[in-house]
Motif scaffolding. Structure first.
Motif, PDB file in Angstrom:
ATOM      1  N   GLU A 115       8.292  -9.996  -2.398  1.00 48.78           N
ATOM      2  CA  GLU A 115       7.568  -9.555  -3.797  1.00 48.78           C
ATOM      3  C   GLU A 115       7.207  -8.047  -3.186  1.00 48.78           C
ATOM      4  OE1 GLU A 115       5.444  -9.743  -7.343  1.00 48.78           O
ATOM      5  OE2 GLU A 115       7.213 -10.672  -6.339  1.00 48.78           O
ATOM      6  N   LEU A 116       6.653  -7.707  -2.276  1.00 48.87           N
ATOM      7  CA  LEU A 116       6.240  -6.261  -2.036  1.00 48.87           C
ATOM      8  C   LEU A 116       7.903  -5.304  -2.070  1.00 48.87           C
ATOM      9  CD1 LEU A 116       3.915  -6.597   0.819  1.00 48.87           C
ATOM     10  CD2 LEU A 116       3.300  -6.094  -1.533  1.00 48.87           C
ATOM     11  N   ALA A 117       8.710  -5.850  -1.383  1.00 47.13           N
ATOM     12  CA  ALA A 117       9.895  -4.987  -1.468  1.00 47.13           C
ATOM     13  C   ALA A 117      10.663  -5.024  -3.134  1.00 47.13           C
ATOM     14  CB  ALA A 117      11.115  -5.859  -0.948  1.00 47.13           C
ATOM     15  N   ARG A 118      10.066  -6.265  -3.791  1.00 46.66           N
ATOM     16  CA  ARG A 118      10.750  -6.083  -4.994  1.00 46.66           C
ATOM     17  C   ARG A 118       9.744  -4.716  -5.999  1.00 46.66           C
ATOM     18  NH1 ARG A 118       8.909  -6.940  -9.755  1.00 46.66           N
ATOM     19  NH2 ARG A 118       6.826  -8.114  -8.972  1.00 46.66           N
ATOM     20  N   ILE A 119       8.588  -4.931  -5.652  1.00 42.94           N
ATOM     21  CA  ILE A 119       7.603  -3.936  -6.377  1.00 42.94           C
ATOM     22  C   ILE A 119       7.978  -2.551  -6.012  1.00 42.94           C
ATOM     23  CG2 ILE A 119       5.125  -3.074  -6.407  1.00 42.94           C
ATOM     24  CD1 ILE A 119       4.298  -6.337  -6.247  1.00 42.94           C
ATOM     25  N   LEU A 120       8.191  -2.345  -4.646  1.00 43.84           N
ATOM     26  CA  LEU A 120       8.559  -0.993  -4.171  1.00 43.84           C
ATOM     27  C   LEU A 120       9.765  -0.714  -5.063  1.00 43.84           C
ATOM     28  CD1 LEU A 120       7.851  -0.628  -0.554  1.00 43.84           C
ATOM     29  CD2 LEU A 120       6.769   0.580  -2.492  1.00 43.84           C
ATOM     30  N   GLY A 121      10.784  -1.597  -5.056  1.00 40.97           N
ATOM     31  CA  GLY A 121      12.071  -1.256  -5.563  1.00 40.97           C
ATOM     32  C   GLY A 121      11.905  -1.129  -7.188  1.00 40.97           C
ATOM     33  N   ASP A 122      11.152  -1.883  -7.954  1.00 41.71           N
ATOM     34  CA  ASP A 122      10.689  -1.601  -9.365  1.00 41.71           C
ATOM     35  C   ASP A 122      10.159  -0.140  -9.594  1.00 41.71           C
ATOM     36  OD1 ASP A 122      11.774  -3.951  -9.785  1.00 41.71           O
ATOM     37  OD2 ASP A 122       9.871  -4.876 -10.312  1.00 41.71           O
ATOM     38  N   TRP A 123       9.471   0.486  -8.642  1.00 42.57           N
ATOM     39  CA  TRP A 123       8.805   1.667  -8.713  1.00 42.57           C
ATOM     40  C   TRP A 123       9.953   2.819  -8.560  1.00 42.57           C
ATOM     41  CZ3 TRP A 123       5.862   4.412  -4.598  1.00 42.57           C
ATOM     42  CH2 TRP A 123       5.078   5.525  -5.183  1.00 42.57           C
ATOM     43  N   PHE A 124      10.602   2.544  -7.568  1.00 47.48           N
ATOM     44  CA  PHE A 124      11.754   3.608  -7.408  1.00 47.48           C
ATOM     45  C   PHE A 124      12.689   3.520  -8.492  1.00 47.48           C
ATOM     46  CE2 PHE A 124      10.219   4.223  -3.087  1.00 47.48           C
ATOM     47  CZ  PHE A 124      10.013   5.257  -3.139  1.00 47.48           C
ATOM     48  N   ALA A 125      12.971   2.172  -9.120  1.00 42.18           N
ATOM     49  CA  ALA A 125      13.941   2.165 -10.240  1.00 42.18           C
ATOM     50  C   ALA A 125      13.520   3.074 -11.581  1.00 42.18           C
ATOM     51  CB  ALA A 125      14.067   0.659 -10.367  1.00 42.18           C
ATOM     52  N   GLY A 126      12.147   3.170 -11.526  1.00 38.19           N
ATOM     53  CA  GLY A 126      11.800   3.900 -12.774  1.00 38.19           C
ATOM     54  C   GLY A 126      12.112   5.526 -12.331  1.00 38.19           C
ATOM     55  N   GLU A 127      11.456   6.362 -13.001  1.00 37.06           N
ATOM     56  CA  GLU A 127      11.648   7.690 -13.235  1.00 37.06           C
ATOM     57  C   GLU A 127      11.183   8.278 -11.762  1.00 37.06           C
ATOM     58  OE1 GLU A 127      10.177  11.420 -15.431  1.00 37.06           O
ATOM     59  OE2 GLU A 127      10.008   9.701 -16.670  1.00 37.06           O
ATOM     60  N   ARG A 128      12.301   8.878 -11.043  1.00 42.46           N
ATOM     61  CA  ARG A 128      11.955   9.304  -9.756  1.00 42.46           C
ATOM     62  C   ARG A 128      10.918  10.531  -9.776  1.00 42.46           C
ATOM     63  NH1 ARG A 128      15.270   8.135  -4.902  1.00 42.46           N
ATOM     64  NH2 ARG A 128      14.538   9.692  -3.470  1.00 42.46           N
ATOM     65  N   SER A 129      11.170  11.332 -10.756  1.00 42.38           N
ATOM     66  CA  SER A 129      10.052  12.387 -10.763  1.00 42.38           C
ATOM     67  C   SER A 129       8.696  11.948 -10.874  1.00 42.38           C
ATOM     68  CB  SER A 129      10.439  13.232 -12.000  1.00 42.38           C
ATOM     69  OG  SER A 129      10.405  12.596 -13.186  1.00 42.38           O
ATOM     70  N   GLY A 130       8.545  10.702 -11.767  1.00 38.93           N
ATOM     71  CA  GLY A 130       7.185  10.270 -11.598  1.00 38.93           C
ATOM     72  C   GLY A 130       6.786   9.611 -10.200  1.00 38.93           C
ATOM     73  N   VAL A 131       7.316   9.108  -9.501  1.00 34.38           N
ATOM     74  CA  VAL A 131       7.258   8.492  -8.098  1.00 34.38           C
ATOM     75  C   VAL A 131       6.847   9.839  -7.413  1.00 34.38           C
ATOM     76  CG1 VAL A 131       7.883   7.650  -5.880  1.00 34.38           C
ATOM     77  CG2 VAL A 131       8.491   6.603  -8.354  1.00 34.38           C
ATOM     78  N   GLU A 132       7.630  10.842  -7.384  1.00 31.79           N
ATOM     79  CA  GLU A 132       7.375  12.120  -6.493  1.00 31.79           C
ATOM     80  C   GLU A 132       6.070  12.987  -7.175  1.00 31.79           C
ATOM     81  OE1 GLU A 132      10.883  14.460  -7.608  1.00 31.79           O
ATOM     82  OE2 GLU A 132      12.032  13.282  -6.372  1.00 31.79           O
ATOM     83  N   LEU A 133       5.774  12.958  -8.468  1.00 28.82           N
ATOM     84  CA  LEU A 133       4.521  13.534  -8.933  1.00 28.82           C
ATOM     85  C   LEU A 133       3.313  12.667  -8.240  1.00 28.82           C
ATOM     86  CD1 LEU A 133       2.796  14.796 -11.260  1.00 28.82           C
ATOM     87  CD2 LEU A 133       2.999  12.629 -12.209  1.00 28.82           C
ATOM     88  N   GLU A 134       3.450  11.597  -8.344  1.00 28.59           N
ATOM     89  CA  GLU A 134       2.336  10.285  -7.847  1.00 28.59           C
ATOM     90  C   GLU A 134       2.250  10.809  -6.203  1.00 28.59           C
ATOM     91  OE1 GLU A 134       2.066   6.323  -8.778  1.00 28.59           O
ATOM     92  OE2 GLU A 134       3.420   6.718 -10.146  1.00 28.59           O
ATOM     93  N   TYR A 135       3.148  11.118  -5.514  1.00 27.09           N
ATOM     94  CA  TYR A 135       3.067  11.464  -4.071  1.00 27.09           C
ATOM     95  C   TYR A 135       2.682  12.779  -3.905  1.00 27.09           C
ATOM     96  CZ  TYR A 135       3.903   7.512  -1.541  1.00 27.09           C
ATOM     97  OH  TYR A 135       3.692   6.134  -0.762  1.00 27.09           O
ATOM     98  N   GLU A 136       3.052  13.730  -4.655  1.00 28.53           N
ATOM     99  CA  GLU A 136       2.593  15.192  -4.657  1.00 28.53           C
ATOM    100  C   GLU A 136       1.025  15.104  -4.840  1.00 28.53           C
ATOM    101  OE1 GLU A 136       3.727  19.582  -5.885  1.00 28.53           O
ATOM    102  OE2 GLU A 136       4.790  18.081  -6.857  1.00 28.53           O
ATOM    103  N   LEU A 137       0.542  14.628  -5.740  1.00 25.27           N
ATOM    104  CA  LEU A 137      -1.001  14.531  -5.964  1.00 25.27           C
ATOM    105  C   LEU A 137      -1.543  13.685  -4.901  1.00 25.27           C
ATOM    106  CD1 LEU A 137      -1.021  13.501  -9.822  1.00 25.27           C
ATOM    107  CD2 LEU A 137      -2.264  15.870  -8.745  1.00 25.27           C
ATOM    108  N   TYR A 138      -1.023  12.683  -4.454  1.00 27.32           N
ATOM    109  CA  TYR A 138      -1.517  12.046  -3.405  1.00 27.32           C
ATOM    110  C   TYR A 138      -1.860  12.903  -2.163  1.00 27.32           C
ATOM    111  CZ  TYR A 138      -1.871   8.172   0.147  1.00 27.32           C
ATOM    112  OH  TYR A 138      -1.899   7.123   1.239  1.00 27.32           O
ATOM    113  N   LEU A 139      -0.488  13.626  -1.669  1.00 26.32           N
ATOM    114  CA  LEU A 139      -0.501  14.289  -0.550  1.00 26.32           C
ATOM    115  C   LEU A 139      -1.319  15.450  -0.365  1.00 26.32           C
ATOM    116  CD1 LEU A 139       3.346  13.784   0.577  1.00 26.32           C
ATOM    117  CD2 LEU A 139       1.235  12.897   1.588  1.00 26.32           C
ATOM    118  N   ALA A 140      -1.820  15.957  -1.797  1.00 25.08           N
ATOM    119  CA  ALA A 140      -2.438  17.253  -2.299  1.00 25.08           C
ATOM    120  C   ALA A 140      -3.733  16.991  -1.216  1.00 25.08           C
ATOM    121  CB  ALA A 140      -2.760  17.573  -3.398  1.00 25.08           C
ATOM    122  N   ALA A 141      -4.284  15.670  -1.063  1.00 26.10           N
ATOM    123  CA  ALA A 141      -5.494  15.490  -0.365  1.00 26.10           C
ATOM    124  C   ALA A 141      -5.565  16.253   1.075  1.00 26.10           C
ATOM    125  CB  ALA A 141      -5.836  14.006  -0.335  1.00 26.10           C
ATOM    126  N   LEU A 142      -4.396  16.359   1.602  1.00 25.26           N
ATOM    127  CA  LEU A 142      -4.510  17.118   2.825  1.00 25.26           C
ATOM    128  C   LEU A 142      -4.786  18.541   3.097  1.00 25.26           C
ATOM    129  CD1 LEU A 142      -0.681  16.502   3.698  1.00 25.26           C
ATOM    130  CD2 LEU A 142      -2.805  15.604   4.781  1.00 25.26           C
TER     131      LEU A 142
END
Length: 195
Positions: A87-114
């Motif tokens: 189930e976790l692998a499927r959820i990650l797969g669904d997330w990556f199957a969406g718009e890649r730029s959206g995933v990148e955006l989420e991680y860019e904001l997340y990593l800005a916490a550094l």
């Protein structure tokens, strides 16, 4: 001239901030760039968000909500017989199957916490929120480790430009669950044999 009532303005500003980060990265985010993207006066952005950090906190919170909702809705978290790793692998797969730029955006904001301490509590909320969902099926330590592993898999895919490998994700998530998951008979965390 009377001020126009605009109850959706704050949300439009947050949405615009997310679009600006998606187009220009964190470095392109400013009150001015967000005001232009949202088609609102500059004073509106500073009225709703006194600092850029406040705006980034709101954007990060909104970005986090999508993945958290997908996780919370997963059937494997309530069904003890369901394959949690799959189930976790499927959820990650669904997330990556969406718009890649959206995933990148989420991680860019997340990593800005550094570099922006104001974002750290929001990043921590995301991690603890996902761990709480996973604790429905495993112990707290394993739940935190699963979040860290999923984070690591996601970062590797994003940073290398590679493709998400669901079979690999399921395999390593299964190994972690087998090594640290609760003992089905006692409910206490399993102990890995020494040596």
């Amino acid at each position: 001239m009377a001020r126009r009532y605009d109850p959706e303005r704050r949300q439009r500003i947050i949405d615009a901030a997310i679009r600006v980060v998606g187009k220009k990265g964190i470095g392109g985010l400013s009150h001015r760039s967000v005001a232009a993207e949202a088609d609102v006066p500059l004073g509106s952005t500073t009225y709703h968000f006194k600092t850029l950090d406040e705006l980034m906190v709101a954007a990060l919170r909104q970005s986090n909500e999508g993945f958290a909702k997908v996780m919370a809705a997963g059937h494997a978290f309530e069904d003890p017989g369901a394959d949690l790793a799959a189930e976790l692998a499927r959820i990650l797969g669904d997330w990556f199957a969406g718009e890649r730029s959206g995933v990148e955006l989420e991680y860019e904001l997340y990593l800005a916490a550094l570099r922006r301490p104001a974002l750290r509590p929001v990043a921590a909320e995301w991690c603890s929120g996902l761990a709480e969902v996973l604790e429905r099926r495993t112990d707290p330590v394993t739940a935190r480790a699963l979040v860290a592993l999923m984070d690591g898999i996601s970062l590797q895919v994003l940073l290398t430009g590679g493709e998400y490998d669901a079979a690999y994700a399921r395999d390593v998530l299964s190994r972690l669950l087998e090594a640290g998951g609760p003992d089905p008979e006692t409910g206490s965390p399993a102990r890995r044999p020494a040596g």
